[in-house]
Structure formats: C-alpha cells, structure tokens
Design an enzyme around this catalytic site. Sequence first.
Site, PDB file in Angstrom:
ATOM      1  N   PRO A   2       0.794  -1.297  -0.327  1.00 11.83           N
ATOM      2  CA  PRO A   2      -0.233   0.125   0.129  1.00 11.83           C
ATOM      3  C   PRO A   2       1.114   0.987   0.447  1.00 11.83           C
ATOM      4  CG  PRO A   2       0.402  -0.705   2.224  1.00 11.83           C
ATOM      5  CD  PRO A   2       1.039  -1.673   1.633  1.00 11.83           C
ATOM      6  N   GLU A   3       1.137   1.849  -1.334  1.00  8.15           N
ATOM      7  CA  GLU A   3       1.224   3.361  -1.402  1.00  8.15           C
ATOM      8  C   GLU A   3      -0.230   4.297  -1.926  1.00  8.15           C
ATOM      9  OE1 GLU A   3       5.136   4.753  -2.399  1.00  8.15           O
ATOM     10  OE2 GLU A   3       5.861   3.451  -2.026  1.00  8.15           O
ATOM     11  N   LYS A  52      -3.339   7.449   1.980  1.00  9.38           N
ATOM     12  CA  LYS A  52      -3.586   5.482   2.649  1.00  9.38           C
ATOM     13  C   LYS A  52      -4.805   5.692   3.308  1.00  9.38           C
ATOM     14  CE  LYS A  52       1.573   6.468   2.344  1.00  9.38           C
ATOM     15  NZ  LYS A  52       2.942   6.027   3.344  1.00  9.38           N
ATOM     16  N   ARG A 258      12.766   3.629   8.898  1.00 10.99           N
ATOM     17  CA  ARG A 258      12.795   2.873   7.660  1.00 10.99           C
ATOM     18  C   ARG A 258      13.720   3.067   7.186  1.00 10.99           C
ATOM     19  NH1 ARG A 258       7.492   3.346   6.065  1.00 10.99           N
ATOM     20  NH2 ARG A 258       7.841   1.421   4.745  1.00 10.99           N
TER      21      ARG A 258
END
Length: 269
Positions: A2-3, A52, A258
């Site tokens: 999911p982006e 999102k 990240r």
Amino acid sequence: MPEGHTLHRLARLHQRRYAGAPVRVSSPQGRFAAEAAELDGRPMLGAEAYGKHLFHNYGPAGTVHVHLGLYGVFTEVALPVVPPAGQVRMRLAGRTHWTDLRGPTRCELLSEAEADAIKARLGPDPLRRDAQPQRAWERISRSRTVLAALLMDQSVLAGVGNVYRAEVLFRQGIAPLLPGRALDSVVWKAVWDDLVTLMRAGVRTGRIDTVADEHLPEVTGRAPRQDRHGGEVYVYRRTGQPCLVCGTPIAQTELAGRNLYWCPTCQPA
DNA sequence: GATCTATGTAGAT
DNA sequence: TCTACCTAGATCG
C-alpha cells in the site's frame, strides 16, 4: 502493498463493484462484527481514497475507514462466496463479487465528522483533483527536517510511501538529507508534478514503475532488477547495485526506522 | 519449519 | 526512539 496508488485503485474498484446497491457486510474474524451487523444489507453510497486511507460511505449509518498498514490486503473474487479462510476482518458481498479484508491496521466505523477529521489532518494527495500542493510547500519551505522525512509525513503529503519517496528524490536529483527549507520552489514544483505523474501511472498499472525508457536495463546493459513489488525502479531496495544512470553503487541508510535509498552521485549533498 | 523482512502508523517513553 | 500491531512471501538451515 500500500502506497497511495493502491488505495486509489481499491476505491475505484469498490465504487464500481459495491456502490449504489445493498452490500452484505460481515466480520468472520469477529473484530469488526458489531459494526458489520450495523451495516449489513445497507447500500454503500460511495468509496473514496485519501492518501493511504480508504473510506466506504454508508450515509447516516456511518463511514468505514480502512488503513492497510504494512500487511493489510483486500482480495476479490466473483460470486458465489466461499467460507472464509484465515483471519478475515471484513467481508463485503455485492451484486457480482465479494471481497475479504485481512490484516489492516485500521478497520472502523466512523461518523461523517470523524471521517472528515482524518482527512483534515492529511496533507495534499497528489492523486486527488482537489489537492492543494501549496499546503505542502508551506510546511516544507519552513522546515529544518530533511526532505526524505517530510515526504513520508502524511500530514505534509498524503499517499507517498517509501518507494515513491526514494524514486522521486532520485528522478529530481535531490539529496535526501537536504533540509526542507533549503529546497528551491521551482524544484519543489517539479517534485510535486513528478509525484502526480508517477502515482497516476501507478493507479493505471497497479505497479510502481519509475525508470525512463532510456535508462531501462535492457537499453543500458546495466544489471536488471525486478523488485518484489513488481515494478522497475532506480534506487528502492537496490543497495549496492549499480545506479541505472551512472553506475555508482546505490547507498542505503536508516531514517526514522525506515530504509532510505539514493545514488550518491546523481543526488549529491 | 524457523526466521527475517516489508510499499505503515499510533502510542508509549 | 522504541515497540506493538499481525500478515505473507522470501530466505535460511
């Protein structure tokens, strides 16, 4: 996976499949059972994505808010329904198809005001026609935070994730650790326009492809790399492999938990 | 079969 | 800055 493009694809699909008619709603796993019972048999008025986040609007009965997080996934199959396998948070059945939602970080029934509050705290979404990019620029141009972090901040820009962040910075030749307020407004405009282009392509294809034709591995002879997400990219998860443009090994570091990827030559500090 | 990793976010510290 | 969330595919042995 999911982006923002994934959620916009889902919204488009759910609009087509389920909106405008009664929907059977259930929660085989049980964690959405009370809300599902509330909605079961009501017509879905519409489905839309913001960043999102995915919203299913059932009018006065409320709005279902879904955020997939890292793991969440929708699967869709033509009728008839079959017994649920594994942990199915929400199941929808419409006129022709049914869909299962597994592993979302959020699946909740909200009032219209609560749904609006979520949208209000998000930055402009490059995939929405009503987006106001200057709202993002107001934040970025005043911030000491590095651009790589700002692009991932959903209150600055909605829908951009780790892949689009890395790829747009590469394509625009921007060092990821440049502070937001050091960014030129003309370069910002190019970043926004590129995000619109890339993410729209993602909605069309369901993949993230960012590599220009002249840089494709089969043209340049540089090592091909088909990433797990299925698209062709310049830097995302290509640590140590040669840059598709200049051959320099792609660099990687961790930023706010990240992984961040960039080409030290094409994106000089 | 066990372990690692991930396109994400919220809440605690 | 850290952890929890909680899923599946890739990788390890």
